[in-house]
Design an enzyme around this catalytic site. Sequence first.
Site, short mmCIF file in Angstrom:
data_model
loop_
_atom_site.label_atom_id
_atom_site.label_comp_id
_atom_site.label_asym_id
_atom_site.label_seq_id
_atom_site.Cartn_x
_atom_site.Cartn_y
_atom_site.Cartn_z
N CYS A 34 42.43 39.01 50.99
CA CYS A 34 43.39 38.61 49.96
C CYS A 34 44.83 38.93 50.35
CB CYS A 34 43.05 39.26 48.62
SG CYS A 34 43.22 41.05 48.64
N CYS A 92 39.30 45.31 44.65
CA CYS A 92 40.64 45.84 44.35
C CYS A 92 40.54 47.36 44.12
CB CYS A 92 41.21 45.17 43.12
SG CYS A 92 40.99 43.37 43.10
#
Length: 127
Positions: free
Chosen positions: A35, A104
């Site tokens: 990402c 995350c």
Amino acid sequence: MALYSDKVMDHFLHPRNVGMMEDANGVGEVGNAKCGDIMKMYLKIEDDTIQDVKFETFGCGSAIASSSMATEMIKGKPVSEAMQLTNKAVAEALDGLPAYKMHCSVLAEEAVQAALADYEKRKAEGR
Ligand code: FES
């Protein structure tokens, strides 16, 4: 059900301990190649206790919320306790993250571990 919990939204909109730290004695920076998000963690450790912690996250809302929560979870804690921090604990403290956003929270765990490793390295080198 909302995609993100109230806690995720709160830590995303009002992140705790954000910023850089000049006198940190443990700094860790990690990134996720997929990402492209980057997280940097600064620790001020005295007497093997985390006196202060700050972070800078260039990334998504879940990454910001995860880093904010992670700083709250280790602030004031002994190094040995901070070393046990897991991404699962961070995600749980945020009342959960969507499955595709769990990475995350992994970034937050890795940033804390990287900063602690840097601290240990500096200590071993007598810096
Ligand atoms: Fe990669 Fe959140 S999308 S850290």
